[in-house]
Enzyme design. Structure first.
Site, mmCIF file in Angstrom:
data_model
loop_
_atom_site.group_PDB
_atom_site.id
_atom_site.type_symbol
_atom_site.label_atom_id
_atom_site.label_comp_id
_atom_site.label_asym_id
_atom_site.label_seq_id
_atom_site.Cartn_x
_atom_site.Cartn_y
_atom_site.Cartn_z
ATOM 1 N N ASP A 62 0.818 -1.215 0.000
ATOM 2 C CA ASP A 62 0.000 0.000 0.000
ATOM 3 C C ASP A 62 0.850 1.263 0.000
ATOM 4 O O ASP A 62 2.071 1.222 0.147
ATOM 5 C CB ASP A 62 -0.958 0.004 1.206
ATOM 6 C CG ASP A 62 -0.302 -0.469 2.502
ATOM 7 O OD1 ASP A 62 0.941 -0.420 2.587
ATOM 8 O OD2 ASP A 62 -1.022 -0.891 3.410
ATOM 9 N N ASN A 131 -7.458 -3.113 14.545
ATOM 10 C CA ASN A 131 -8.867 -3.301 14.162
ATOM 11 C C ASN A 131 -9.038 -4.485 13.202
ATOM 12 O O ASN A 131 -10.106 -4.665 12.614
ATOM 13 C CB ASN A 131 -9.442 -2.024 13.527
ATOM 14 C CG ASN A 131 -8.811 -1.691 12.179
ATOM 15 O OD1 ASN A 131 -7.830 -2.321 11.769
ATOM 16 N ND2 ASN A 131 -9.346 -0.695 11.500
ATOM 17 N N HIS A 133 -7.376 -4.939 10.358
ATOM 18 C CA HIS A 133 -7.124 -4.695 8.929
ATOM 19 C C HIS A 133 -5.838 -5.380 8.473
ATOM 20 O O HIS A 133 -4.930 -5.624 9.269
ATOM 21 C CB HIS A 133 -7.138 -3.195 8.595
ATOM 22 C CG HIS A 133 -5.953 -2.400 9.017
ATOM 23 N ND1 HIS A 133 -5.967 -1.024 9.090
ATOM 24 C CD2 HIS A 133 -4.694 -2.756 9.383
ATOM 25 C CE1 HIS A 133 -4.787 -0.584 9.461
ATOM 26 N NE2 HIS A 133 -4.000 -1.615 9.652
ATOM 27 N N GLU A 138 -9.885 -2.234 5.400
ATOM 28 C CA GLU A 138 -10.478 -1.936 6.705
ATOM 29 C C GLU A 138 -11.727 -2.795 6.929
ATOM 30 O O GLU A 138 -12.267 -3.380 5.976
ATOM 31 C CB GLU A 138 -10.857 -0.450 6.761
ATOM 32 C CG GLU A 138 -9.689 0.514 6.535
ATOM 33 C CD GLU A 138 -8.751 0.664 7.736
ATOM 34 O OE1 GLU A 138 -8.759 -0.206 8.640
ATOM 35 O OE2 GLU A 138 -7.997 1.647 7.774
HETATM 36 P P1 PGA Z 1 2.131 -1.721 12.738
HETATM 37 O O1 PGA Z 1 0.940 -1.619 11.702
HETATM 38 O O2 PGA Z 1 3.082 -2.745 12.181
HETATM 39 O O3 PGA Z 1 2.755 -0.351 12.752
HETATM 40 O O4 PGA Z 1 1.563 -2.132 14.046
HETATM 41 C C1 PGA Z 1 0.394 -2.801 11.191
HETATM 42 C C2 PGA Z 1 -0.835 -2.484 10.385
HETATM 43 O O5 PGA Z 1 -1.536 -1.503 10.695
HETATM 44 O O6 PGA Z 1 -1.120 -3.234 9.451
#
Ligand code: PGA
Length: 238
Positions: A62, A131, A133, A138
């Site tokens: 992304d 959450n 995702h 999302e």
């Molecule tokens: P993080 O993010 O590795 O910074 O915890 C992971 C994500 O949101 O997919």
């Protein structure tokens, strides 16, 4: 389950190293965020000891809509800083959706097609949001989704705000590989550390397959591994 974040990173790094050693022109799917940082450090160390990336091709999950590749918070900049600047990969073999493309929808289609053109991803490294995702898919997302422009969930915008000086600078939209894009990889390896991921991990592994927890769609993949530390796995333990 592994005892520490260091062991998670070491295992993830070992799996990628083994793949590159046996298939030097493999196609890797990569993630950003804090989770894979130690894995990338490990890969850089292995490169210093002889692991070559000169035939490897990569695709990132992304990018933020609106950020140019040289914006310090762009995922282009993250990948350069944490991996690509330190290994012998050919930059033309690294693919990240462009957040500053004139036509973002067109850019998503081009990105999705470029994965197909190389015959798909062999091993996709993933993180997970608190959450549930994966990439910027999302809650509520479509399991058949491919690369597209999405609105970020309020909790994702809040989580990302730690990287931006001003609240109004935090991107609200992103280009993201879809659930179907991710599931098309031959192998998926999701990393998670820490208690703040425990609920999402438990939903993803032991909950129903549901858009409420996008990572739960990984249950439908035949070769998906979760590498967890004890805190992230804590709600799965008896
Ligand atoms: P993080 O993010 O590795 O910074 O915890 C992971 C994500 O949101 O997919």
């Amino acid at each position: 389950m592994l005892a520490s974040p260091a062991q998670v990173a070491e295992t993830a790094c070992g799996m990628i190293t083994d793949l590159i050693t046996s298939v030097p022109d493999c196609v890797l799917g990569l993630a950003t965020g804090s989770t894979p940082l130690d894995t990338y450090r490990g890969l850089v160390q292995r490169h210093q000891h002889g692991l070559r990336f000169d035939e490897v091709e990569t695709f990132n999950l992304d990018e933020y809509a609106g950020l140019a590749s040289d914006h310090p918070q762009s995922y282009h900049a993250y990948m350069a800083e944490n991996l690509f600047d330190h290994i012998d990969i050919d930059r033309s073999d690294t693919h990240i959706p462009r957040g500053d493309a004139d036509d973002l929808d067109e850019e998503c289609l081009r990105f999705e097609q470029s994965i197909r053109d190389v015959g798909g991803v062999d091993h996709w490294l993933l993180g997970i949001g608190s959450n549930g995702h994966v990439a910027f898919n999302e809650p509520g997302c479509d399991p058949d989704s491919t690369t597209r422009v999405v609105d970020l969930a309020p909790e994702t915008i809040t989580a990302n705000s730690r990287f931006f000086d001003r609240a109004e600078d935090v991107p609200r939209r992103a280009l993201t590989a879809g659930i179907s894009t991710i599931l098309s990889a031959d192998r998926i390896v999701l990393l998670a550390y820490g208690a703040n991921k425990a609920e999402a991990v438990a939903e993803a592994i032991a909950g129903p397959v549901s858009p409420d927890c996008p990572a739960s769609f990984l249950q439908t993949h035949p070769d998906c591994t979760f590498l967890l530390d004890t805190a992230a796995a804590s709600l799965l333990l008896p």
